[in-house]
Design a protein around this motif. Structure first.
Motif, PDB file in Angstrom:
ATOM      1  N   TYR A  73      -7.966   1.733  -3.360  1.00 22.98           N
ATOM      2  CA  TYR A  73      -6.956   1.717  -4.417  1.00 22.98           C
ATOM      3  C   TYR A  73      -7.464   2.323  -5.720  1.00 22.98           C
ATOM      4  O   TYR A  73      -6.749   3.069  -6.381  1.00 22.98           O
ATOM      5  N   CYS A  78       0.836  -1.197   0.000  1.00 20.23           N
ATOM      6  CA  CYS A  78       0.000   0.000   0.000  1.00 20.23           C
ATOM      7  C   CYS A  78       0.877   1.256   0.000  1.00 20.23           C
ATOM      8  O   CYS A  78       1.836   1.340   0.766  1.00 20.23           O
ATOM      9  N   CYS A 106      -7.005  -1.245   1.233  1.00 18.18           N
ATOM     10  CA  CYS A 106      -5.890  -1.752   2.044  1.00 18.18           C
ATOM     11  C   CYS A 106      -6.455  -2.374   3.316  1.00 18.18           C
ATOM     12  O   CYS A 106      -7.340  -1.807   3.964  1.00 18.18           O
TER      13      CYS A 106
END
Length: 114
Positions: free
Chosen positions: A46, A12, A39
């Motif tokens: 994302y 991440c 995440c």
């Protein structure tokens, strides 16, 4: 340097701990990598918007071209192979690295816009 390691490991961009991908994929089993939506550690989303990863296709294209040009130079110039053999090797390398390019290009794209 931390960002480059994060891209390569698929972590991440926010917390550097959670994984971007659920699976790595397998070109031999015709499986593409699967991404997490968020995440698992910091809950970062994302895909910012619909079509966010459209730009990652251009990154993947650039990676594939670089790999193909490098293999062309190695096998044609240094190994002195026939053009058809070089073409077959370059095509095989492009297919073999497709899932790797998919993962890396999406990770690069996420890191660029975070």
């Amino acid at each position: 340097m931390v960002k480059i390691a994060g891209v390569i490991k698929g972590k991440c961009p926010n917390c550097k701990k959670g994984d971007i991908f659920e699976t790595k994929g397998n070109i031999f089993l015709l499986q593409m990598p699967k991404m997490h939506k968020r995440c698992s550690v910091c809950n970062l989303k994302y895909e910012k918007e619909t079509g966010f990863f459209f730009g990652a296709m251009f990154v993947s294209y650039a990676l594939a071209v670089a790999e193909m040009v490098a293999s062309l130079v190695i096998f044609w110039s240094f190994m002195d192979m026939a053009p058809l053999q070089v073409f077959m090797i370059v095509a095989f390398i492009a297919i073999l690295t497709s899932t790797f390019n998919f993962r890396i290009s999406r990770a690069i794209w996420i890191y660029l816009f975070n």
